[in-house]
Design an enzyme around this catalytic site. Structure first.
Site, PDB file in Angstrom:
ATOM      1  N   ASP A 121       1.074  -1.338  -0.097  1.00 57.29           N
ATOM      2  CA  ASP A 121      -0.224   0.151  -0.338  1.00 57.29           C
ATOM      3  C   ASP A 121       0.696   1.249  -0.447  1.00 57.29           C
ATOM      4  O   ASP A 121       1.770   1.212   0.374  1.00 57.29           O
ATOM      5  CB  ASP A 121      -0.978   0.030   1.436  1.00 57.29           C
ATOM      6  CG  ASP A 121      -1.405   1.195   1.421  1.00 57.29           C
ATOM      7  OD1 ASP A 121      -2.873   1.016   0.045  1.00 57.29           O
ATOM      8  OD2 ASP A 121      -2.383   1.814   2.224  1.00 57.29           O
ATOM      9  N   HIS A 128      -4.142  14.115   0.514  1.00 62.84           N
ATOM     10  CA  HIS A 128      -3.983  13.011   1.716  1.00 62.84           C
ATOM     11  C   HIS A 128      -2.517  13.030   2.618  1.00 62.84           C
ATOM     12  O   HIS A 128      -3.220  13.841   3.769  1.00 62.84           O
ATOM     13  CB  HIS A 128      -4.382  11.734   1.417  1.00 62.84           C
ATOM     14  CG  HIS A 128      -4.502  10.514   2.060  1.00 62.84           C
ATOM     15  ND1 HIS A 128      -4.975  10.774   3.184  1.00 62.84           N
ATOM     16  CD2 HIS A 128      -3.152  10.269   2.886  1.00 62.84           C
ATOM     17  CE1 HIS A 128      -4.678  10.012   4.301  1.00 62.84           C
ATOM     18  NE2 HIS A 128      -3.797   9.401   3.783  1.00 62.84           N
ATOM     19  N   GLU A 194     -10.215   4.227   3.734  1.00 59.08           N
ATOM     20  CA  GLU A 194      -9.414   4.794   2.465  1.00 59.08           C
ATOM     21  C   GLU A 194      -9.480   4.332   0.998  1.00 59.08           C
ATOM     22  O   GLU A 194      -9.712   3.279   0.587  1.00 59.08           O
ATOM     23  CB  GLU A 194      -7.790   4.740   3.374  1.00 59.08           C
ATOM     24  CG  GLU A 194      -6.635   5.235   4.216  1.00 59.08           C
ATOM     25  CD  GLU A 194      -6.035   4.806   4.462  1.00 59.08           C
ATOM     26  OE1 GLU A 194      -5.049   4.561   3.605  1.00 59.08           O
ATOM     27  OE2 GLU A 194      -5.358   5.824   5.033  1.00 59.08           O
ATOM     28  N   ASP A 228      -9.025   0.605   1.935  1.00 57.48           N
ATOM     29  CA  ASP A 228      -7.678   0.074   3.231  1.00 57.48           C
ATOM     30  C   ASP A 228      -8.496   0.516   4.355  1.00 57.48           C
ATOM     31  O   ASP A 228      -8.052   1.562   4.532  1.00 57.48           O
ATOM     32  CB  ASP A 228      -6.320   1.104   2.618  1.00 57.48           C
ATOM     33  CG  ASP A 228      -5.233   0.953   3.530  1.00 57.48           C
ATOM     34  OD1 ASP A 228      -5.539  -0.867   4.281  1.00 57.48           O
ATOM     35  OD2 ASP A 228      -4.579   1.409   3.673  1.00 57.48           O
ATOM     36  N   LYS A 248      -3.755  -1.359   9.813  1.00 59.30           N
ATOM     37  CA  LYS A 248      -4.169  -1.948   8.078  1.00 59.30           C
ATOM     38  C   LYS A 248      -4.044  -3.579   8.439  1.00 59.30           C
ATOM     39  O   LYS A 248      -4.247  -3.900   6.910  1.00 59.30           O
ATOM     40  CB  LYS A 248      -3.354  -1.212   7.906  1.00 59.30           C
ATOM     41  CG  LYS A 248      -3.618   0.517   7.441  1.00 59.30           C
ATOM     42  CD  LYS A 248      -2.563   0.740   7.147  1.00 59.30           C
ATOM     43  CE  LYS A 248      -3.014   3.083   7.406  1.00 59.30           C
ATOM     44  NZ  LYS A 248      -3.638   3.740   6.382  1.00 59.30           N
ATOM     45  N   GLU A 358      -9.614  12.793   7.035  1.00 59.84           N
ATOM     46  CA  GLU A 358      -9.885  14.099   6.844  1.00 59.84           C
ATOM     47  C   GLU A 358     -10.912  14.752   6.579  1.00 59.84           C
ATOM     48  O   GLU A 358     -11.432  15.943   7.249  1.00 59.84           O
ATOM     49  CB  GLU A 358      -8.594  14.529   4.865  1.00 59.84           C
ATOM     50  CG  GLU A 358      -7.864  13.399   5.083  1.00 59.84           C
ATOM     51  CD  GLU A 358      -7.553  13.310   3.999  1.00 59.84           C
ATOM     52  OE1 GLU A 358      -6.543  13.662   3.156  1.00 59.84           O
ATOM     53  OE2 GLU A 358      -7.435  12.109   3.285  1.00 59.84           O
TER      54      GLU A 358
HETATM   55 MN    MN Z   1      -3.869   3.516   2.440  1.00 57.68          MN
END
Ligand code: MN
Length: 417
Positions: A121, A128, A194, A228, A248, A358
């Site tokens: 990833d 971002h 994500e 993600d 993750k 975000e």
């Molecule tokens: Mn990611």
């Protein structure tokens, strides 16, 4: 390029995600039967195993499609990919063979379209990286010094990549509150998404073999939507100095249809202007990004879905081809079935941010959903759905959807003390 007409009537519309121009590849089953390779056309699926067995499709070195995934065909290389696409196009075009074996998409269950070899990833979206860096380190130090020179990434887990529709279990993990000396173990309270695009490696590269960006582009078989899933509280505590780990590792969702590089050719576009000149091995010989409109919807349990962000893949600072070239530059071999996540795709506007971190600015600015409920991060029972499509003149190249619902974290006996 205009809409190409098929004898499958549902494919012949400007609003159909899977017209003859698209032909995305997936794996389906009917009534609990065997996993079968298929291609979407309109609201139907052409059974490619049956088509190959019936002699309607014949490929050099085949059969490739009597398999529960696309890996054998992906490994066969670009000439076979082009031949297959041409034969399917002939079969499904107006005047083609109407005896071709079709299955209704509503009767089919979709599965993982390929066996994921390894998952990497990246962190290649500048909006971002700026947003997250500003939140964590302030605007002056938002971008790390390497960011404008390297598509940075981490080696993730292939074992937890799941197909759209698979429930996602909220992870337990270690977190530490800012004012606390000791960490605690329990369910993540800042579960996030994500919005990404996944690139799938078709042809492999050898150990010790670097790749040019052009060679890397030719190795990419196709693209999927990718979520993600990220546990921000676990990530914040564990990420320095080696990057995300358990935050993750618990799940990554992908859409079931692989949209091929060939279908996306009319939508190629350039990466944004370089702020620092890239080293020669990372320079692109031509446009390597794609104009793909993307959105995210959040649906609370029993409620309606609210679109919470809209953005475009053309916002990425680095293309998948650049990421793949960088990945192989050390001599790291890339395998058939490797999955490369683009990194979160955020645009410049607030409404174009591809993560809740975000969108709610670290949880400080809750979102209000259409039903009146508010969210900072994802709650149990919420369903997140990614949508994506490239918009042509009178047709579209749809990606379908990438969806997942959140189940509560498992209880550990040791936690009940
Ligand atoms: Mn990611």
């Amino acid at each position: 390029m205009a809409l190409m007409k098929s004898w499958v009537a549902s494919a012949n519309s400007a609003k159909a995600p899977f017209p003859l121009n698209n032909l995305p590849y997936g794996v389906f089953s009917v009534d609990g039967g065997a996993r079968t390779c298929g291609v979407a056309i309109g609201d139907m699926i052409l059974d490619l195993d049956a088509a190959e067995m019936a002699g309607l499709i014949a490929l050099d070195g085949g059969p490739y499609l009597d398999a529960p995934n696309w890996n054998d065909l992906m490994a066969a290389g670009v000439d076979v990919w082009a031949d297959l696409r041409a034969q399917i196009t002939d079969l499904l075009a107006e005047g083609g063979n109407m005896q071709a074996p079709l299955v209704a998409q509503t009767d089919a269950k979709m599965h993982m379209p390929f066996a994921v070899s390894e998952f990497t990833d990246f962190y290649a979206g500048k909006h971002h990286a700026m947003n997250v860096g500003t939140m964590f380190r302030g605007p002056e130090n938002a971008l790390p010094p390497n960011w404008l020179h390297i598509p940075i990434g981490y080696n993730g887990r292939a074992s937890s990549v799941v197909v759209s529709g698979t429930d996602v279990v909220r992870p337990n993990g270690q977190t530490r509150a800012p004012d606390s000396e000791m960490p605690v173990f329990g369910p993540s309270m800042r579960l996030d998404i994500e919005l990404e695009i996944g690139a799938i490696v078709g042809r492999p590269s050898a150990l010790g073999q670097p790749l040019t960006v052009a060679e890397a582009d030719e190795m990419i078989f196709g693209y999927v939507l990718l979520n993600d899933w990220s546990a921000r509280d676990i990530q914040a505590w564990e990420y320095q100095p080696l990057g995300p780990f358990q935050a993750k590792a618990f799940a990554t969702s992908i859409s079931p249809w692989i949209v091929t590089r060939a279908a996306l050719e009319p939508f190629r576009t350039t990466t944004p202007a370089r702020e620092k000149e890239l080293l020669p091995y990372l320079r692109e010989p031509g446009p390597m990004l794609y104009d793909i409109e993307l959105s995210v919807a959040l649906q609370p349990p029993g409620g309606t879905a609210t679109t919470i962000a809209c953005t475009n893949y053309n916002q990425m600072y680095y293309s998948a081809a650049q990421q793949l070239a960088h990945h192989a530059s050390s001599g790291c071999p890339m395998s058939t079935g490797d999955l490369l996540g683009s990194g979160t795709i955020s645009g410049p506007e607030k409404s174009a941010r591809g993560s809740l971190l975000e969108l709610t600015w670290g949880g400080k600015e809750p979102l209000t959903l259409d039903c009146g409920e508010t969210r900072t991060f994802i709650e149990d029972g919420d369903t997140i759905t990614l949508h994506g499509a490239a918009q042509g003149d009178g047709y579209m190249i749809g990606f379908g959807t990438c969806s997942g619902s959140i189940n509560p974290a498992p209880k550990f006996p040791a936690l009940e003390n």
